[in-house]
Design a protein around this motif. Structure first.
Motif, PDB file in Angstrom:
ATOM      1  N   VAL A 123       0.836  -1.199   0.000  1.00 51.29           N
ATOM      2  CA  VAL A 123       0.000   0.000   0.000  1.00 51.29           C
ATOM      3  C   VAL A 123       0.872   1.250   0.000  1.00 51.29           C
ATOM      4  O   VAL A 123       0.628   2.208  -0.746  1.00 51.29           O
ATOM      5  CB  VAL A 123      -0.944   0.004   1.216  1.00 51.29           C
ATOM      6  CG1 VAL A 123      -1.701   1.338   1.308  1.00 51.29           C
ATOM      7  CG2 VAL A 123      -1.929  -1.144   1.128  1.00 51.29           C
ATOM      8  N   LYS A 174      -8.671  -0.437  -2.232  1.00 57.33           N
ATOM      9  CA  LYS A 174      -8.651  -1.738  -1.594  1.00 57.33           C
ATOM     10  C   LYS A 174      -9.914  -2.472  -2.041  1.00 57.33           C
ATOM     11  O   LYS A 174     -11.029  -2.128  -1.653  1.00 57.33           O
ATOM     12  CB  LYS A 174      -8.620  -1.580  -0.072  1.00 57.33           C
ATOM     13  CG  LYS A 174      -8.216  -2.853   0.683  1.00 57.33           C
ATOM     14  CD  LYS A 174      -9.383  -3.760   0.897  1.00 57.33           C
ATOM     15  CE  LYS A 174      -9.005  -4.974   1.736  1.00 57.33           C
ATOM     16  NZ  LYS A 174     -10.069  -5.990   1.779  1.00 57.33           N
ATOM     17  N   VAL A 181      -4.440   1.630   3.968  1.00 57.52           N
ATOM     18  CA  VAL A 181      -5.023   2.624   3.062  1.00 57.52           C
ATOM     19  C   VAL A 181      -5.526   3.830   3.838  1.00 57.52           C
ATOM     20  O   VAL A 181      -5.275   4.982   3.469  1.00 57.52           O
ATOM     21  CB  VAL A 181      -6.159   1.989   2.230  1.00 57.52           C
ATOM     22  CG1 VAL A 181      -6.931   3.072   1.463  1.00 57.52           C
ATOM     23  CG2 VAL A 181      -5.607   0.958   1.259  1.00 57.52           C
TER      24      VAL A 181
END
Length: 516
Positions: free
Chosen positions: A48, A180, A220
């Motif tokens: 991420v 995501k 995220v």
């Protein structure tokens, strides 16, 4: 059933575009058989961070490209989505178990959202002059600056359309996206993304990650400049808490226990057919689908007879063609959730009006569309969101009783009204606590109105997607003011003493000519 356009080779090509540096994978089943559809790579928190860093670099050039260039690319993506619709429909069905008609709603929504944002972004975000505090002495203008990287977290149930409703306005506003994706909807999202990449969106600008929410979802929300979350109210509260601690914005579309009201002047046959679709499209696995039916006693008999007839005669199946009326639940967990709620209700005295059985003869997670009567507050199905193939029917005497009952919920996402009078329905609509209200339709009127804001009140969320409101989420307004030099603003006590009477006169004059 015709042969699918999807294949293991396609799955491998699509999933190779997930930002995932390790070798971990998970098996993703298809609801049609319960068998493994494909192996999905799993991302990590480090992935991420890597995706976000590359997205930030890509975003700088994307923002500088301007509205015209972004519009050109997004309109090309719109065309590719429609050209590739058969593949997208196959993937949606294979991942979700919904019918082809209900899958098409997703493709149509994605195309509509893309076209709207491509054509509306400049108008919504161009900024411009505003009145200064002292006309002719001070000027003011507003410009909108993209926030940077939007973190988008989407669920499995409407993976493609919900992705488009957050990702596309972010791109149109000049932002990058790290998304995501839920494991069960990743293929649909990746195929949608591929259409946008082929249209000209830089690959790094829209990154897709997968994996456990506790690691990847948290990562995220740790780094995004703005957060879009669609999911349960419980998880939404956690996202909101983190966004609040970080002082970043968030839009949250959360749970619903949506009510449909059948008024005394409704045409009961049409209302029953509308209710059947509103409650069981995608087998009720939709945030805006109906779970509570409040039917005026004057039309209840005809309504119930038609509803039972409609649902008993419905075709259930997972064919990759426009045949079945209703599809499958999406997972074993969804089947267990529905069965648990049904068992609890029956044990406490509820009655099955129609449905009420699993259908393993059709597939592992099929369940008949089920309507209950005699539901009471001590049953889990009464107030909690089922998000599955169960709706509850209640008889009411008049509008007031229906309105009070509909509003007695912690949720307020969507509501529906069936009536033979637009004026009558509009009066009732004004009294309902919901972010959207549909008249003589279940949810598709408001859901498809991409130029109008969509979202919930109470525990159904904060913020809005769609419309100008959906674009404004992704920008920061910046005010630029300039002193013209016509009159020097006071800086000393003596100068204030001289100019105060003038300023009071200016204020009174502006009021007199109705200038804000």
């Amino acid at each position: 059933m015709r042969a699918t356009m999807a294949s293991p080779d396609l799955y491998a090509r699509l999933t190779a575009e997930i930002v995932a540096s390790g070798d971990a994978t998970v098996e993703v089943p298809t609801p049609s058989t319960g068998e493994t559809l494909h192996l999905l790579p799993q991302s990590s928190a480090a992935d991420v961070l890597d995706a976000t860093a590359r997205a930030r670099i890509a975003q700088l050039a994307w923002a500088r490209a301007g509205f015209a260039e972004r519009r050109r690319i997004l309109l090309r993506a719109h065309d590719l989505v429609l050209e590739r619709r058969e593949l997208l429909l196959d993937l949606i069905q294979l991942e979700s178990g919904k019918t082809r008609g209900q899958a098409f709603e997703e493709v149509f929504q994605a195309a509509s959202v893309t076209r709207y944002n491509a054509l509306s972004a400049k108008r919504a975000l161009r900024g411009g002059a505003r009145r200064g505090g002292i006309p002719t002495v001070l000027t003011a203008s507003v410009r909108y600056k993209p926030k940077g990287v939007a973190g988008v977290i989407t669920p499995w149930n409407y993976a493609l359309s919900l992705a488009a409703m957050d990702v596309v306005p972010a791109l149109a506003a000049g932002c990058a996206v790290v998304q995501k994706a839920d494991d069960q909807g990743a293929l649909s999202i990746l195929a949608l993304r591929r259409a946008f990449i082929d249209a000209g969106v830089p690959e790094a600008l829209w990154a897709v990650v997968t994996g456990p929410a506790a690691e990847v979802g948290e990562a995220v929300t740790d780094v995004a400049d703005y957060i879009c979350f669609t999911g349960s109210t419980a998880t939404g509260r956690k996202v909101a808490e983190k966004a609040g601690r970080r002082l970043v914005g968030a839009s949250l579309e959360l749970g619903g226990k949506n009510a449909l009201l059948v008024l005394d002047d409704a045409e009961p046959i049409d209302a029953a057919r509308g209710a059947a679709h509103a409650a069981f499209s995608a087998m009720g696995q939709l945030c805006v689908s109906v779970e509570r039916l409040y039917v005026d006693r004057k039309v209840a008999g005809a309504f119930q007879r038609e509803l039972v007839k409609r649902l008993q005669g419905a075709a259930l199946g997972s064919d990759l063609e426009f045949g079945p009326d209703f599809g499958s639940l999406t997972s074993a967990a969804q089947l267990a959730r529905v069965q648990s709620n049904l068992d609890d209700a029956l044990a406490k005295g509820a009655t099955v009006l129609v449905g009420g059985k699993a259908r393993p003869d059709l597939g592992p997670w099929f369940f008949e569309p089920t309507v209950l009567t005699g539901v009471t507050p001590d049953m889990s199905v009464y107030a909690d969101e089922t998000f599955g193939a169960i709706a509850s029917l209640y008889l009411v005497d008049g509008d007031a009783e229906a309105i009070v009952a509909a509003n007695q919920s912690q949720y307020g996402l969507n509501a529906s009204i069936f009536s033979g009078s637009l004026r009558h329905a509009s009066r009732v609509a004004d009294a309902l606590d919901a972010g959207s209200v549909n008249i003589n339709e279940g949810y598709r009127g408001s859901f498809s109105a991409v130029a109008a804001p969509m979202g919930g009140v109470k525990q159904s969320g904060v913020g809005r997607r769609n419309g100008h409101e959906g674009l404004l989420r992704f920008v920061e307004p910046v005010t630029v003011s300039r002193a013209t030099g016509l009159i020097a603003l006071p800086r000393t006590g003596t100068e204030y003493r001289t100019l105060v009477p003038v300023m009071v006169l200016v204020s009174k004059s502006l009021k007199a000519i109705r200038r804000a």
